[in-house]
Enzyme design. Structure first.
Site, PDB file in Angstrom:
ATOM      1  N   LYS A  60      -8.747  33.299  18.621  1.00  0.00           N
ATOM      2  CA  LYS A  60      -9.069  32.956  20.017  1.00  0.00           C
ATOM      3  C   LYS A  60     -10.310  32.071  20.127  1.00  0.00           C
ATOM      4  CE  LYS A  60      -9.655  36.599  22.474  1.00  0.00           C
ATOM      5  NZ  LYS A  60     -11.107  36.738  22.267  1.00  0.00           N
TER       6      LYS A  60
ATOM      7  N   THR B 295     -11.543  30.138  17.829  1.00  0.00           N
ATOM      8  CA  THR B 295     -11.195  28.847  17.231  1.00  0.00           C
ATOM      9  C   THR B 295     -10.472  27.965  18.240  1.00  0.00           C
ATOM     10  OG1 THR B 295     -11.041  29.833  15.028  1.00  0.00           O
ATOM     11  CG2 THR B 295      -9.914  27.729  15.352  1.00  0.00           C
TER      12      THR B 295
ATOM     13  N   ARG C 203     -19.456  34.194  23.900  1.00  0.00           N
ATOM     14  CA  ARG C 203     -20.326  35.346  23.658  1.00  0.00           C
ATOM     15  C   ARG C 203     -21.076  35.186  22.332  1.00  0.00           C
ATOM     16  NH1 ARG C 203     -16.460  40.129  23.307  1.00  0.00           N
ATOM     17  NH2 ARG C 203     -15.212  38.497  22.350  1.00  0.00           N
TER      18      ARG C 203
ATOM     19  N   LYS D  84     -14.152  42.617  11.261  1.00  0.00           N
ATOM     20  CA  LYS D  84     -13.587  41.569  12.109  1.00  0.00           C
ATOM     21  C   LYS D  84     -14.145  40.185  11.805  1.00  0.00           C
ATOM     22  CE  LYS D  84     -13.075  40.265  16.986  1.00  0.00           C
ATOM     23  NZ  LYS D  84     -13.924  39.072  16.961  1.00  0.00           N
TER      24      LYS D  84
ATOM     25  N   ALA E 116     -15.016  43.885  24.398  1.00  0.00           N
ATOM     26  CA  ALA E 116     -14.064  44.092  25.491  1.00  0.00           C
ATOM     27  C   ALA E 116     -13.293  45.400  25.358  1.00  0.00           C
ATOM     28  CB  ALA E 116     -13.077  42.932  25.571  1.00  0.00           C
TER      29      ALA E 116
ATOM     30  N   PHE F  55     -10.865  40.139  22.906  1.00  0.00           N
ATOM     31  CA  PHE F  55      -9.572  40.735  22.585  1.00  0.00           C
ATOM     32  C   PHE F  55      -8.455  40.160  23.463  1.00  0.00           C
ATOM     33  CE2 PHE F  55     -12.508  44.121  20.953  1.00  0.00           C
ATOM     34  CZ  PHE F  55     -12.257  43.871  19.610  1.00  0.00           C
TER      35      PHE F  55
ATOM     36  N   PHE G 273      -0.163  28.001  11.866  1.00  0.00           N
ATOM     37  CA  PHE G 273      -0.408  28.283  10.452  1.00  0.00           C
ATOM     38  C   PHE G 273       0.563  27.448   9.617  1.00  0.00           C
ATOM     39  CE2 PHE G 273      -2.765  31.645  12.244  1.00  0.00           C
ATOM     40  CZ  PHE G 273      -3.553  32.235  11.264  1.00  0.00           C
TER      41      PHE G 273
ATOM     42  N   TRP H 263      -8.081  24.289  13.869  1.00  0.00           N
ATOM     43  CA  TRP H 263      -8.647  24.821  12.632  1.00  0.00           C
ATOM     44  C   TRP H 263      -8.599  23.773  11.514  1.00  0.00           C
ATOM     45  CZ3 TRP H 263      -7.339  25.683   7.562  1.00  0.00           C
ATOM     46  CH2 TRP H 263      -8.163  26.557   6.844  1.00  0.00           C
TER      47      TRP H 263
END
Length: 558
Positions: free
Chosen positions: A73, A75, A96, A107, A275, A303, A383, A411
């Site tokens: 998210k 990224t 954030r 994470k 979150a 999240f 991906f 990415w």
């Protein structure tokens, strides 16, 4: 190359030069080295006023329910901001700050990845400008002042058994969840049970993120309920008459931080509540600064849409007067196949059947965003293992329910890989179809607000309240807190309360075990299932891979 290697090879512009792009002069920056800065109080006031008169377009980035396959998210948020700038839209991203808990846990950080990152990523992921440390100290000074009050005669007649204020630390440390303090004799304090939360779940974090000024900050700190007296009346921190000291510790924290993306676009990074156990959004000041300096603003909430997006819309937007223009929902084909029942080791194999089954998770999040009156675009974080057949199927499934799915390749390609997504998001925003409204009426009873979220967003059949939770909710209402929004603390790994219920659970009973009053922040926290406000470390934490050499170069940080 790894994320950190890509970031370290990047040549950053001085932050003064980045600020010039959004018309902030050097004298209105408070520098933390060459590449980080805080916005001065004088400039912050100007930007707040500007954001009210002529705000930019606000775009929220959220996601499907997280899986071990990853969604990316942050990224996508950073890549989208770079992509919008690439197509000629003056865009600022507001994110954030990362917590050290996940950085050393499992994470990871929150600076994006690949060629869609904010930098300097090592600084941002570790100590940054010291905001979270200051929040931790402010939180724990409140604890020390409470215990000192008990020791020095307890003039307010606080019942130690009712003290609800917890200590905090910005690490995952399960051993601190439940502790006993004040042992060792009369001079060592009043013995009582105490608890730690992670710093990003502290009410001080929420208060900082929802306060525009020092005066606002003080008013909220005054309202913090720390426990009850022996007459069962609420005791607020303001009654200890030490609010000024707490505000002094937070004087610089309230100012947003300015950094840059790899492509040298401005990024405000400020505040970091989780979150799943807090309200999951960056500070209101960071958002206002971005709205004042960009024609478009990309922000994210933690999240999935059932957590961060719901809280962004029902808490932050409602209480701060924000009106989003569009929502981007991040999904990966790998994660959707995992929701469809495929093991992580088999995700690289094409499987359209599992993808179609897992699509039900994405469908719920799309439907939920529509309940707030907002248009949504699906960003497919691509991906290399995604097959053309799977991509086509996902786009067709989204088209059938009136939403478009656009590939996002930030990415691997930076803004070149997010131009298509940027064009679609800009088109969606410029149609002006947003008709934002919160999910529930703020005047509903607290139980009904919780029930509305559980039924409408989580797809539960009903809510089961523990008797302790019901008693507290009744007390909150009797003490004048009925018209507060709800912040539900639950697992991030399922739309439900149970992390084992993947994909699209429905018609189950949603349990509320306990509730907490965050009177200063201005919301009620409802704890569902076995949620913990102090995480623990995994068997093989990320800390095992992190190192630094004699030149101060960090490795292993993602």
């Amino acid at each position: 190359m790894t994320d950190i290697e890509i970031a370290q090879k990047n040549v950053m512009d001085p932050i003064v030069k980045i600020a010039q792009k959004i018309n902030i002069s050097a004298e209105n920056l408070e520098l933390y080295g060459n590449y980080k800065a805080k916005i001065s109080f004088n400039e912050l006031k100007i930007l707040q006023e500007k954001s009210e008169k002529n705000p930019g377009k606000l775009i929220l980035v959220t996601a499907i329910t997280p899986t071990a396959a990853g969604e990316g998210k942050s990224t996508v948020s950073i890549g989208l901001a770079d992509g919008l700038n690439k197509i000629g839209k003056k865009t600022v991203v507001a994110l954030r700050e990362p917590s050290l808990g996940p950085c050393f846990g499992v994470k990871g950080g929150a600076c994006g990845g690949g060629y869609a990152q904010i930098v300097p990523m090592e600084d941002i992921n570790l100590h940054f400008t010291g905001d979270i440390h200051a929040i931790s100290i402010a939180n724990n000074l409140i604890s020390a002042l409470i215990d000192n009050h008990l020791q020095q005669g307890n003039e307010l007649n606080i019942d130690p058994r009712t003290i609800s204020w917890k200590r905090c630390v910005d690490l995952n440390d399960r051993a601190l969840r439940n502790i006993t303090i004040g042992l060792g004799g009369r001079m060592q304090g009043v013995p009582r049970e105490d608890h730690f939360t992670i710093a990003v779940a502290s009410e001080i974090m929420a208060i900082v993120c929802l306060s525009k000024t020092i005066s606002d900050l003080k008013k909220r700190i005054d309202k913090i309920v720390i426990g009850q007296n022996y007459a069962k009346q609420n005791v607020t921190f303001g009654q200890l008459k030490c609010t000024g000291a707490i505000a002094a510790l937070l004087k610089d924290v309230i100012k947003p931080n300015l950094v840059q993306t790899l492509e040298k676009n401005p990024a405000f990074v400020h505040g970091g509540p989780f979150a799943n156990i807090a309200h999951g959004c960056n500070s209101i000041n960071a958002t206002l600064c971005a709205l004042a300096t960009g024609d478009y603003v990309v922000t994210e909430a933690g999240f999935a849409a059932d957590l961060g997006a719901e809280k962004f819309l029902d808490i932050k937007c409602r209480t701060q007067g924000l009106k989003p223009d569009a929502v981007v929902i991040v999904a990966t084909i790998r994660a959707l196949k995992m929701h469809g029942g495929i093991a992580k080791n088999d995700l690289s194999l094409p499987n359209c059947e599992a993808l179609e089954k897992g699509f039900e998770n994405l469908k719920i999040h799309i439907e939920n965003i529509a309940k707030f009156g907002l248009p949504a675009v699906v960003a497919v974080n691509k991906f290399i293992t995604d097959s053309d057949e799977e991509i086509n199927l996902l786009q067709e499934l989204c088209k059938k329910i009136g939403t478009e799915a656009i590939l996002s390749e930030g990415w691997g390609k930076g803004s070149e890989g997010t131009k298509a997504l940027a064009y679609k998001v800009a088109e969606t925003v410029e149609k002006g179809n947003a008709d934002f409204h919160p999910l529930y009426d703020i005047e509903l009873p607290l139980t009904e607000k919780i029930r509305t979220i559980a039924k409408e967003i989580y797809r539960a059949k009903d809510v089961e309240f523990d008797s302790v939770a019901l008693k507290k909710l009744k007390s909150f209402e009797e003490n004048g807190y009925k018209n507060l929004p709800i912040c539900i603390a639950k697992t991030q790994n399922s739309i439900s309360h149970d992390p084992k219920m993947i994909c699209a659970p429905k018609d189950y009973i949603f349990p509320i075990k306990d509730v907490q009053l965050y009177a200063g922040a201005g919301f009620v926290v409802a704890l569902a299932g076995d949620i913990m406000t102090m995480p623990g470390l995994p068997k093989s934490p990320a800390a095992l891979e992190i190192d630094v050499d004699d030149d101060g170069v960090i490795s292993g940080l993602f």
